[in-house]
Enzyme design. Structure first.
Site, PDB file in Angstrom:
ATOM      1  N   VAL A  14       0.822  -1.226   0.000  1.00 43.42           N
ATOM      2  CA  VAL A  14       0.000   0.000   0.000  1.00 43.42           C
ATOM      3  C   VAL A  14       0.850   1.269   0.000  1.00 43.42           C
ATOM      4  O   VAL A  14       0.331   2.370  -0.186  1.00 43.42           O
ATOM      5  CB  VAL A  14      -1.001   0.066   1.187  1.00 43.42           C
ATOM      6  N   LYS A  38      13.322  -1.260   9.758  1.00 46.57           N
ATOM      7  CA  LYS A  38      12.399  -2.259   9.189  1.00 46.57           C
ATOM      8  C   LYS A  38      12.678  -3.510  10.011  1.00 46.57           C
ATOM      9  O   LYS A  38      13.555  -4.318   9.670  1.00 46.57           O
ATOM     10  CB  LYS A  38      12.713  -2.483   7.698  1.00 46.57           C
ATOM     11  N   THR A  42      10.783  -9.677   4.775  1.00 44.34           N
ATOM     12  CA  THR A  42      10.850 -10.920   4.002  1.00 44.34           C
ATOM     13  C   THR A  42      11.104 -10.529   2.546  1.00 44.34           C
ATOM     14  O   THR A  42      11.039  -9.355   2.191  1.00 44.34           O
ATOM     15  CB  THR A  42       9.554 -11.751   4.133  1.00 44.34           C
ATOM     16  N   GLU A 116       9.030   0.947   9.949  1.00 42.44           N
ATOM     17  CA  GLU A 116       8.055   0.382   9.001  1.00 42.44           C
ATOM     18  C   GLU A 116       7.671  -1.025   9.433  1.00 42.44           C
ATOM     19  O   GLU A 116       8.527  -1.874   9.669  1.00 42.44           O
ATOM     20  CB  GLU A 116       8.628   0.333   7.575  1.00 42.44           C
ATOM     21  N   GLY A 117       6.367  -1.275   9.492  1.00 47.10           N
ATOM     22  CA  GLY A 117       5.873  -2.600   9.845  1.00 47.10           C
ATOM     23  C   GLY A 117       6.022  -3.581   8.695  1.00 47.10           C
ATOM     24  O   GLY A 117       6.764  -3.351   7.740  1.00 47.10           O
ATOM     25  N   GLY A 119       3.438  -5.939   6.203  1.00 46.62           N
ATOM     26  CA  GLY A 119       2.041  -6.237   5.861  1.00 46.62           C
ATOM     27  C   GLY A 119       1.097  -5.337   6.642  1.00 46.62           C
ATOM     28  O   GLY A 119       1.293  -4.131   6.703  1.00 46.62           O
ATOM     29  N   PRO A 207       0.447  12.064  -3.487  1.00 43.82           N
ATOM     30  CA  PRO A 207       0.134  11.703  -4.872  1.00 43.82           C
ATOM     31  C   PRO A 207       0.996  10.562  -5.415  1.00 43.82           C
ATOM     32  O   PRO A 207       2.067  10.283  -4.874  1.00 43.82           O
ATOM     33  CB  PRO A 207       0.422  12.990  -5.648  1.00 43.82           C
TER      34      PRO A 207
HETATM   35  N1  LIG Z   1       3.125   7.568  -4.105  1.00 44.72           N
HETATM   36  C1  LIG Z   1       3.667   6.662  -4.934  1.00 44.72           C
HETATM   37  N2  LIG Z   1       4.058   7.007  -6.180  1.00 44.72           N
HETATM   38  C2  LIG Z   1       4.587   6.087  -7.027  1.00 44.72           C
HETATM   39  N3  LIG Z   1       4.794   4.788  -6.710  1.00 44.72           N
HETATM   40  C3  LIG Z   1       4.442   4.383  -5.484  1.00 44.72           C
HETATM   41  C4  LIG Z   1       3.857   5.289  -4.537  1.00 44.72           C
HETATM   42  N4  LIG Z   1       3.609   4.590  -3.397  1.00 44.72           N
HETATM   43  C5  LIG Z   1       3.997   3.330  -3.645  1.00 44.72           C
HETATM   44  N5  LIG Z   1       4.512   3.187  -4.872  1.00 44.72           N
HETATM   45  C6  LIG Z   1       5.032   1.953  -5.472  1.00 44.72           C
HETATM   46  O1  LIG Z   1       4.124   0.909  -5.147  1.00 44.72           O
HETATM   47  C7  LIG Z   1       4.830  -0.253  -4.692  1.00 44.72           C
HETATM   48  C8  LIG Z   1       4.423  -0.573  -3.261  1.00 44.72           C
HETATM   49  O2  LIG Z   1       4.860   0.467  -2.393  1.00 44.72           O
HETATM   50  P1  LIG Z   1       5.664   0.129  -1.058  1.00 44.72           P
HETATM   51  O3  LIG Z   1       6.812  -0.755  -1.357  1.00 44.72           O
HETATM   52  O4  LIG Z   1       5.957   1.417  -0.372  1.00 44.72           O
HETATM   53  O5  LIG Z   1       4.522  -0.688  -0.282  1.00 44.72           O
HETATM   54  P2  LIG Z   1       4.631  -1.432   1.129  1.00 44.72           P
HETATM   55  O6  LIG Z   1       3.328  -1.247   1.812  1.00 44.72           O
HETATM   56  O7  LIG Z   1       5.846  -0.956   1.834  1.00 44.72           O
HETATM   57  O8  LIG Z   1       4.820  -2.939   0.680  1.00 44.72           O
HETATM   58  P3  LIG Z   1       5.388  -4.164   1.586  1.00 44.72           P
HETATM   59  O9  LIG Z   1       4.186  -4.714   2.289  1.00 44.72           O
HETATM   60  O10 LIG Z   1       5.945  -5.089   0.541  1.00 44.72           O
HETATM   61  O11 LIG Z   1       6.438  -3.634   2.512  1.00 44.72           O
HETATM   62  C9  LIG Z   1       6.321   0.051  -4.872  1.00 44.72           C
HETATM   63  O12 LIG Z   1       6.739  -0.455  -6.121  1.00 44.72           O
HETATM   64  C10 LIG Z   1       6.390   1.569  -4.887  1.00 44.72           C
HETATM   65  O13 LIG Z   1       7.476   2.035  -5.672  1.00 44.72           O
HETATM   66 MG   LIG Z   2       7.540  -2.021   2.427  1.00 42.71          MG
END
Ligand SMILES: Nc1ncnc2c1ncn2[C@@H]1O[C@H](COP(=O)(O)OP(=O)(O)OP(=O)(O)O)[C@@H](O)[C@H]1O
Ligand SMILES: [Mg+2]
Length: 237
Positions: A14, A38, A42, A116-117, A119, A207
């Protein structure tokens, strides 16, 4: 000022890493001695220096720092699965003390740590220890990262409720990845609806920026965007 903040999400993918990195980087530009963490990752990659988590690397890049890795990411697992599932398949056992020890050591050298958590809040780390247990143990307030579009009202309210049921302080929520020019009706109205029903503050709507990519460590304009769209003062309170 708090010791830090725990960034959880309504789901995997997300934008927790993007939002955590944005907040950490933006706080650093305000002159705050900020750290990142972090605790459990995984899907880490095996390198000459051992297992490396992409999320941890992205977080470190946001504050232009490169370690110490054992404190930033004390538990790293190769399989891209929920920690409990990955551990069962690989015959591993997570030493939970490593997480709290690393956090305590980091907070000694940093004024504010963005954690950062993994999931969402009910992701199992072991059979009887979940992400919400980790949040409780670290004693940090929480920010919930949510998707922008249809379905996010339910997921965000469920996540906030699960945290509040445990007595965890929810500082606010952040909607991530809105397409500013072509926002749908759901995307435009979701933030206020969630705020109205949950009575938890909306801390920002970030955004979608095509220049950001966690997997290739491209940070784009993330720090500037976070400074512009996220309420950093409330996060620090
Ligand atoms: N605001 C944004 N603009 C462009 N790309 C984004 C944006 N937010 C997230 N993404 C893209 O979406 C994907 C998921 O984002 P992110 O890795 O931050 O999620 P996460 O919740 O940390 O995932 P995980 O559970 O794997 O840790 C990544 O490829 C990231 O580059
Ligand atoms: Mg992540």
């Amino acid at each position: 000022m708090n010791r830090g903040v725990f960034i959880t999400g309504t789901d995997t993918e997300v934008g927790k890493t993007v939002v955590s990195a944005g907040i950490a980087g933006a706080l650093k530009t305000r002159g705050i001695n900020v750290g990142v963490m972090k605790p459990v990752a995984t899907g880490a990659m095996m390198t000459e220096d051992g297992l490396i988590s992409n999320d941890a690397q992205f977080l470190l890049k946001s504050i232009r720092c490169d370690g110490p890795r054992e404190l930033i990411n004390p538990v790293s697992i190769e399989l891209p699965l929920a920690p409990l599932v990955a551990c069962r398949l690989d015959g591993l056992q997570i030493d939970l003390n490593k997480i709290t020890d690393a956090f305590q050591r980091l907070t000694k050298t940093k004024d504010f740590v963005v954690v950062e958590g993994i999931g969402g809040v009910w992701v199992p780390i072991t059979e009887d220890y979940f992400v919400c247990d980790m949040i409780e143990e670290l004693g940090l307030p929480v920010i919930v990262v949510a998707r922008a579009g249809l379905g996010t009202i339910n997921h965000t309210l469920l996540t906030i409720k699960a945290l509040q049921d445990r007595g965890i302080v929810v500082k606010g929520f952040i909607i991530n990845g809105i397409n500013e020019k072509e926002a749908t009706i759901a995307e435009r109205t979701n933030p206020e609806i969630i705020e109205e029903i949950s009575r938890i503050p909306l801390l920002g709507v970030l955004p979608f920026d095509p220049k950001i990519d966690v997997s290739s460590l491209e940070i784009g304009d993330l720090i500037e965007l976070t400074s512009r769209y996220v309420d950093l003062s409330t996060i620090l309170l």
